[in-house]
Design a protein around this motif. Structure first.
Motif, PDB file in Angstrom:
ATOM      1  N   ILE A   8       0.834  -1.203   0.000  1.00  0.00           N
ATOM      2  CA  ILE A   8       0.000   0.000   0.000  1.00  0.00           C
ATOM      3  C   ILE A   8       0.871   1.255   0.000  1.00  0.00           C
ATOM      4  O   ILE A   8       0.619   2.196  -0.759  1.00  0.00           O
ATOM      5  N   SER A   9       1.898   1.279   0.832  1.00  0.00           N
ATOM      6  CA  SER A   9       2.781   2.461   0.896  1.00  0.00           C
ATOM      7  C   SER A   9       3.435   2.740  -0.445  1.00  0.00           C
ATOM      8  O   SER A   9       3.470   3.892  -0.894  1.00  0.00           O
ATOM      9  N   VAL A  10       3.966   1.714  -1.080  1.00  0.00           N
ATOM     10  CA  VAL A  10       4.627   1.907  -2.378  1.00  0.00           C
ATOM     11  C   VAL A  10       3.624   2.402  -3.409  1.00  0.00           C
ATOM     12  O   VAL A  10       3.910   3.346  -4.155  1.00  0.00           O
ATOM     13  N   PHE A  11       2.446   1.799  -3.442  1.00  0.00           N
ATOM     14  CA  PHE A  11       1.429   2.252  -4.394  1.00  0.00           C
ATOM     15  C   PHE A  11       1.070   3.717  -4.140  1.00  0.00           C
ATOM     16  O   PHE A  11       1.054   4.538  -5.071  1.00  0.00           O
ATOM     17  N   VAL A  12       0.791   4.071  -2.895  1.00  0.00           N
ATOM     18  CA  VAL A  12       0.405   5.443  -2.552  1.00  0.00           C
ATOM     19  C   VAL A  12       1.535   6.421  -2.886  1.00  0.00           C
ATOM     20  O   VAL A  12       1.296   7.487  -3.458  1.00  0.00           O
ATOM     21  N   ILE A  13       2.758   6.062  -2.555  1.00  0.00           N
ATOM     22  CA  ILE A  13       3.904   6.932  -2.846  1.00  0.00           C
ATOM     23  C   ILE A  13       4.013   7.176  -4.348  1.00  0.00           C
ATOM     24  O   ILE A  13       4.177   8.314  -4.793  1.00  0.00           O
ATOM     25  N   LEU A  14       3.935   6.118  -5.129  1.00  0.00           N
ATOM     26  CA  LEU A  14       4.087   6.270  -6.580  1.00  0.00           C
ATOM     27  C   LEU A  14       2.966   7.108  -7.190  1.00  0.00           C
ATOM     28  O   LEU A  14       3.203   7.901  -8.104  1.00  0.00           O
ATOM     29  N   VAL A  15       1.750   6.955  -6.669  1.00  0.00           N
ATOM     30  CA  VAL A  15       0.632   7.740  -7.200  1.00  0.00           C
ATOM     31  C   VAL A  15       0.743   9.212  -6.780  1.00  0.00           C
ATOM     32  O   VAL A  15       0.497  10.114  -7.575  1.00  0.00           O
ATOM     33  N   LEU A  16       1.140   9.455  -5.539  1.00  0.00           N
ATOM     34  CA  LEU A  16       1.104  10.818  -5.004  1.00  0.00           C
ATOM     35  C   LEU A  16       2.424  11.584  -5.067  1.00  0.00           C
ATOM     36  O   LEU A  16       2.442  12.776  -4.771  1.00  0.00           O
ATOM     37  N   LYS A  17       3.511  10.930  -5.455  1.00  0.00           N
ATOM     38  CA  LYS A  17       4.799  11.632  -5.432  1.00  0.00           C
ATOM     39  C   LYS A  17       4.852  12.881  -6.303  1.00  0.00           C
ATOM     40  O   LYS A  17       5.547  13.830  -5.932  1.00  0.00           O
ATOM     41  N   PRO A  18       4.115  12.970  -7.415  1.00  0.00           N
ATOM     42  CA  PRO A  18       4.137  14.230  -8.161  1.00  0.00           C
ATOM     43  C   PRO A  18       3.463  15.392  -7.407  1.00  0.00           C
ATOM     44  O   PRO A  18       3.665  16.549  -7.732  1.00  0.00           O
ATOM     45  N   HIS A  19       2.679  15.074  -6.377  1.00  0.00           N
ATOM     46  CA  HIS A  19       1.885  16.086  -5.689  1.00  0.00           C
ATOM     47  C   HIS A  19       2.421  16.473  -4.308  1.00  0.00           C
ATOM     48  O   HIS A  19       2.073  17.539  -3.798  1.00  0.00           O
ATOM     49  N   PHE A  20       3.210  15.599  -3.693  1.00  0.00           N
ATOM     50  CA  PHE A  20       3.693  15.849  -2.333  1.00  0.00           C
ATOM     51  C   PHE A  20       5.179  15.495  -2.235  1.00  0.00           C
ATOM     52  O   PHE A  20       5.546  14.327  -2.404  1.00  0.00           O
ATOM     53  N   LYS A  21       6.008  16.474  -1.934  1.00  0.00           N
ATOM     54  CA  LYS A  21       7.449  16.222  -1.803  1.00  0.00           C
ATOM     55  C   LYS A  21       7.754  15.328  -0.604  1.00  0.00           C
ATOM     56  O   LYS A  21       8.718  14.580  -0.609  1.00  0.00           O
ATOM     57  N   TRP A  22       6.950  15.396   0.412  1.00  0.00           N
ATOM     58  CA  TRP A  22       7.189  14.679   1.663  1.00  0.00           C
ATOM     59  C   TRP A  22       6.626  13.257   1.666  1.00  0.00           C
ATOM     60  O   TRP A  22       6.702  12.569   2.678  1.00  0.00           O
ATOM     61  N   ILE A  23       6.057  12.816   0.561  1.00  0.00           N
ATOM     62  CA  ILE A  23       5.291  11.565   0.529  1.00  0.00           C
ATOM     63  C   ILE A  23       6.104  10.346   0.991  1.00  0.00           C
ATOM     64  O   ILE A  23       5.556   9.405   1.548  1.00  0.00           O
TER      65      ILE A  23
END
Length: 182
Positions: free
Chosen positions: A118-133
């Motif tokens: 879940i963490s890897v999926f969420v990070i990959l989806v949201l990394k363009p939007h949050f630097k701290w992801i």
């Protein structure tokens, strides 16, 4: 192979004994899945906030699929391998504190696989939007560590679960990324 299993047991004992018992309440809290539900809800809110409505809903559905796939694969492998948990192993009964009891098997860790997938999926989806992801990796690191302190898993269970979870999260992100407008 026997030597690797022995090192795994020794590493388990070493790490397990780093917690003198004063941290038991903390590790018992951290290891409970229901205490992390607000984090899942936060992920879903982030999806809906920064992605289009359609892609936010798709990302939420993918997260649930990642969760289900990770749990299913973990269950199948545990039942095939049938490794006894440290808490159920007679050789450790007098030398460890058992904070959780389980009737299922140990290899590989569902906590590690699910939290990292879940963490890897969420990070990959949201990394363009949050630097701290990448900071959300604190969750699986704590979650996974708790499993040794409550005597539920050996280090190799966690390591393999973490690798499998990482690969599952990455795999489902690749599929998600192929959906138009995602």
């Amino acid at each position: 192979m026997d030597q690797i299993v022995q090192w795994d047991k020794e590493l388990f004992l070493y790490i397990h004994h780093l917690n003198s018992g004063k941290g038991d309440a903390f590790w018992l809290f951290v290891t409970q899945i229901e205490h992390w539900i607000p984090l899942y809800i936060l992920f879903f809110i982030f999806f809906l906030k920064v992605l289009s409505r359609k892609n936010g809903i798709i990302a939420i559905l993918f997260t649930l699929v990642v969760l289900g796939f990770s749990l299913g694969l973990t269950t199948v492998v545990k039942n095939l391998v049938q490794r006894v948990r440290p808490s159920n192993s007679p050789e450790f009964q007098d030398v460890i504190r058992v904070l959780e009891t389980h009737t299922d098997f140990s290899f590989f860790s569902g906590h590690a696989a699910v939290s990292l997938s879940i963490s890897v999926f969420v990070i990959l989806v949201l990394k363009p939007h949050f630097k701290w992801i990448y900071g959300i990796l604190i969750w699986p690191l704590l979650f996974i560590s708790s499993r040794i302190f409550v005597a539920a898993h050996f280090p190799s269970d966690l390591f393999v679960g973490a690798i499998v979870g990482t690969l599952i999260g990455w795999f489902f992100y690749k599929i998600y990324n192929k959906i138009p407008n995602s």
